[in-house]
Design a protein around this motif. Sequence first.
Motif, PDB file in Angstrom:
ATOM      1  N   LEU A 199       0.821  -1.216   0.000  1.00  0.00           N
ATOM      2  CA  LEU A 199       0.000   0.000   0.000  1.00  0.00           C
ATOM      3  C   LEU A 199       0.855   1.267   0.000  1.00  0.00           C
ATOM      4  N   MET A 200       2.074   1.167   0.526  1.00  0.00           N
ATOM      5  CA  MET A 200       2.965   2.321   0.569  1.00  0.00           C
ATOM      6  C   MET A 200       3.608   2.602  -0.792  1.00  0.00           C
ATOM      7  N   ALA A 201       3.653   1.617  -1.650  1.00  0.00           N
ATOM      8  CA  ALA A 201       4.355   1.752  -2.928  1.00  0.00           C
ATOM      9  C   ALA A 201       3.585   2.638  -3.896  1.00  0.00           C
ATOM     10  N   GLY A 243       2.834   6.094  -6.436  1.00  0.00           N
ATOM     11  CA  GLY A 243       2.637   7.518  -6.220  1.00  0.00           C
ATOM     12  C   GLY A 243       3.657   8.403  -6.892  1.00  0.00           C
ATOM     13  N   GLU A 290      -0.517  12.809  -5.060  1.00  0.00           N
ATOM     14  CA  GLU A 290      -1.018  11.521  -4.580  1.00  0.00           C
ATOM     15  C   GLU A 290      -0.061  10.860  -3.589  1.00  0.00           C
ATOM     16  N   ILE A 291       1.164  11.304  -3.533  1.00  0.00           N
ATOM     17  CA  ILE A 291       2.125  10.713  -2.617  1.00  0.00           C
ATOM     18  C   ILE A 291       1.780  11.034  -1.164  1.00  0.00           C
ATOM     19  N   TYR A 292       0.975  12.067  -0.933  1.00  0.00           N
ATOM     20  CA  TYR A 292       0.608  12.468   0.425  1.00  0.00           C
ATOM     21  C   TYR A 292      -0.828  12.109   0.776  1.00  0.00           C
ATOM     22  N   ARG A 313      -3.781   6.846   2.353  1.00  0.00           N
ATOM     23  CA  ARG A 313      -3.316   5.461   2.257  1.00  0.00           C
ATOM     24  C   ARG A 313      -1.814   5.349   2.491  1.00  0.00           C
ATOM     25  N   ARG A 314      -1.036   6.247   1.921  1.00  0.00           N
ATOM     26  CA  ARG A 314       0.425   6.161   2.025  1.00  0.00           C
ATOM     27  C   ARG A 314       0.973   6.772   3.306  1.00  0.00           C
ATOM     28  N   ALA A 365      -0.856   2.668   5.539  1.00  0.00           N
ATOM     29  CA  ALA A 365       0.229   1.719   5.280  1.00  0.00           C
ATOM     30  C   ALA A 365       1.218   1.626   6.446  1.00  0.00           C
TER      31      ALA A 365
END
Length: 85
Positions: free
Chosen positions: A38-40, A42, A53-55, A58-59, A63
């Motif tokens: 889930l962290m991957a 973005g 979307e990196i922030y 989910r991330r 995650a």
Amino acid sequence: MSKNNKPFHKQDLNFVFGKKNYTVMFIGLAVIALGFILMAGGGSDDPTVFNPEIYNFRRIRLAPALVLLGFGIEVYAILLNPNKK
């Protein structure tokens, strides 16, 4: 010379953990792997374009919480007494 009827190299197969411990450890590893999956992502294909979307939730929250929960499950699996009923 004396003859032994026993097998030459018979190992004692006493494992440190029981089946329940290994099952809980596998569940913990699956939760940790899910957290990292889930962290991957973005990222952006173009390095000059910022992708917000990196922030997302989910991330940043979900995650890492799953990874910490998985480590907690692993600690529980190690401390679990397989002989206790």
